[in-house]
Design an enzyme around this catalytic site. Structure first.
Site, PDB file in Angstrom:
ATOM      1  N   LYS A 204      10.693  29.571 -24.772  1.00  0.00           N
ATOM      2  CA  LYS A 204      10.171  30.834 -24.273  1.00  0.00           C
ATOM      3  C   LYS A 204       8.662  30.832 -24.437  1.00  0.00           C
ATOM      4  O   LYS A 204       8.143  30.862 -25.551  1.00  0.00           O
ATOM      5  CB  LYS A 204      10.800  31.984 -25.063  1.00  0.00           C
ATOM      6  CG  LYS A 204      10.256  33.342 -24.695  1.00  0.00           C
ATOM      7  CD  LYS A 204      11.094  34.443 -25.324  1.00  0.00           C
ATOM      8  CE  LYS A 204      10.454  35.797 -25.107  1.00  0.00           C
ATOM      9  NZ  LYS A 204      11.245  36.875 -25.714  1.00  0.00           N
ATOM     10  N   GLU A 242      11.913  22.294 -28.946  1.00  0.00           N
ATOM     11  CA  GLU A 242      12.540  23.584 -29.280  1.00  0.00           C
ATOM     12  C   GLU A 242      13.998  23.623 -28.812  1.00  0.00           C
ATOM     13  O   GLU A 242      14.888  24.093 -29.512  1.00  0.00           O
ATOM     14  CB  GLU A 242      11.779  24.737 -28.613  1.00  0.00           C
ATOM     15  CG  GLU A 242      10.422  25.048 -29.222  1.00  0.00           C
ATOM     16  CD  GLU A 242      10.543  25.882 -30.500  1.00  0.00           C
ATOM     17  OE1 GLU A 242      11.668  26.253 -30.889  1.00  0.00           O
ATOM     18  OE2 GLU A 242       9.500  26.168 -31.112  1.00  0.00           O
ATOM     19  N   LYS A 257      12.452  30.163 -20.127  1.00  0.00           N
ATOM     20  CA  LYS A 257      11.898  31.442 -19.706  1.00  0.00           C
ATOM     21  C   LYS A 257      10.387  31.430 -19.828  1.00  0.00           C
ATOM     22  O   LYS A 257       9.905  31.025 -20.876  1.00  0.00           O
ATOM     23  CB  LYS A 257      12.500  32.495 -20.637  1.00  0.00           C
ATOM     24  CG  LYS A 257      12.004  33.880 -20.443  1.00  0.00           C
ATOM     25  CD  LYS A 257      12.662  34.782 -21.454  1.00  0.00           C
ATOM     26  CE  LYS A 257      11.939  36.098 -21.405  1.00  0.00           C
ATOM     27  NZ  LYS A 257      12.077  36.836 -22.583  1.00  0.00           N
TER      28      LYS A 257
HETATM   29  C1  PBG Z   1      12.449  40.295 -26.114  1.00  0.00           C
HETATM   30  C2  PBG Z   1      12.422  39.887 -24.693  1.00  0.00           C
HETATM   31  C3  PBG Z   1      11.374  39.982 -23.766  1.00  0.00           C
HETATM   32  C4  PBG Z   1      11.895  39.554 -22.550  1.00  0.00           C
HETATM   33  C5  PBG Z   1      13.206  39.180 -22.786  1.00  0.00           C
HETATM   34  N1  PBG Z   1      13.508  39.375 -24.120  1.00  0.00           N
HETATM   35  C6  PBG Z   1      10.008  40.516 -23.916  1.00  0.00           C
HETATM   36  C7  PBG Z   1       8.983  39.722 -24.583  1.00  0.00           C
HETATM   37  O1  PBG Z   1       9.207  38.651 -25.121  1.00  0.00           O
HETATM   38  O2  PBG Z   1       7.868  40.256 -24.616  1.00  0.00           O
HETATM   39  C8  PBG Z   1      11.171  39.525 -21.250  1.00  0.00           C
HETATM   40  C9  PBG Z   1      12.052  39.604 -20.053  1.00  0.00           C
HETATM   41  C10 PBG Z   1      11.343  39.886 -18.776  1.00  0.00           C
HETATM   42  O3  PBG Z   1      10.100  39.896 -18.691  1.00  0.00           O
HETATM   43  O4  PBG Z   1      12.064  40.119 -17.794  1.00  0.00           O
HETATM   44  N2  PBG Z   1      11.637  39.559 -26.956  1.00  0.00           N
END
Ligand code: PBG
Length: 336
Positions: A204, A242, A257
């Protein structure tokens, strides 16, 4: 007169257009096909009743109170979508994010409502993070102005067990704390929740494309940013590290992501592992397509489907997307 040598030369060139000539030929040689069963619809569950608020920066997406979920779940099932990913928008936030593991927490109640409505027709996934529940908006608890990794792990584990206990099939840790998958797997097993699967948001990036989500979830950090825990978007080899670490800790599936900006990582993960891979087309990717389409600069449907197809082509078998409901409808229309 055509010389023999000329016809030999043209016969030997690559003629890719032969198999592109008609829709039937193109269908025959298509390498990647989307189906509604790959799609996961994110759902924002809001405290309160009778709420169906459109999210300004995410046209067509709503914050839904628990009483609205049965109808939404039924629509998804009717369209052929087989999974949801729940996020909670609680009434109250505190420094620890205790709403994340409350038995009567907003997502816990949402899971029960969906189950009552559609049983096992939908696989229910729950995001496991603290940022929607903490007053400071960070994904873990603070030690001064630092997010304390090891103090956060038991809280994430508790949240995951509570969500699985409420009926989530899959918990999806997204806090990017080191060791979160191992901590969660251990807590699930200790609670006898052996069947609850873990989908790790393994790779992520600290991405600019989460903007609309933070707006929707009111979860922007009150100070600083998430760069000390989410990954540097410049790093691909680290992303693979990761992913492998999370599988080693017990992840059943891994997620990459954002999606389109990280297709190289999806492809590398596909080549390096055998577990199911999910790609998350995040809020900013969705909003960008919506905004351009609203201006007439892009064809919404074509741009959405091309993006989702690219994620599948790169190796993702699971596509988390705000287009899920719409895309399922488009795919049914195209199914011939
Ligand atoms: C929680 C989370 C986030 C997203 C998914 N889980 C926000 C972030 O990390 O700031 C983002 C999902 C999206 O932008 O559609 N940590």
């Amino acid at each position: 007169m055509t010389l023999v040598s000329d016809s030999i030369r043209t016969a030997s060139i690559h003629r890719g257009r032969r198999l592109r000539r008609t829709p039937a030929l193109r269908s025959l040689v298509r390498e990647t096909r989307l189906s509604p069963g790959m799609l996961v619809a994110p759902v924002f569950v809001q405290a309160g009743t009778g709420i169906r608020d459109e999210i300004g920066s995410m046209p067509g997406q709503h914050r839904l109170s628990v009483d609205q979920l049965p109808q939404h779940a039924e629509r998804l099932v009717a369209a052929g979508v087989r999974a949801v990913l729940l996020f909670g928008l609680p009434d109250l936030k505190d420094p620890e994010g205790s709403g994340a593991w409350a038995d009567d927490g907003i997502v816990q109640e949402g899971i029960r409502a969906i189950r009552r409505a559609v049983g096992d027709e939908l696989a229910v996934m729950a995001d496991v993070c603290l940022c929607e529940y903490t007053s400071h908006g960070h994904c873990g608890v603070l030690d001064g102005t630092e997010v304390d990794n090891d103090a956060t792990l038991p809280l994430l584990a508790r949240a995951a067990a509570s969500l699985a206990h409420a009926g989530a099939d899959i918990v999806a840790p997204s806090a990017m704390m080191d060791g979160q998958v191992a901590a969660i797997r251990a807590a699930l097993d200790a609670a006898g929740l052996h069947d609850a699967a873990v989908l790790a948001y393994a790779a992520k990036h600290a991405s600019a494309f989460y903007g609309p989500f933070r707006d929707a979830a009111d979860s922007a950090p009150a100070f600083g940013d998430r760069r000390s825990y989410q990954m540097d978007a410049a790093n691909g080899r680290e992303a693979l590290t990761e992913i492998l670490a999370d599988i080693d800790e017990g992840a059943d599936m891994v997620m990459v992501k954002p999606a389109l900006p990280a297709l190289d990582i999806v492809a590398a993960a596909r080549a390096a592992t055998e577990v199911p891979i999910a790609a998350y087309q995040v809020s900013g990717e969705y909003a960008a397509i919506c905004a351009a389409a609203e201006r007439g600069w892009l064809d919404r449907r074509a741009a959405a489907l091309e993006s989702l197809t690219a994620m599948a082509r790169a190796g993702a078998g699971i596509l988390v997307t705000y287009f899920a409901l719409e895309a399922a409808g488009w795919l049914r229309e195209m199914d011939r």
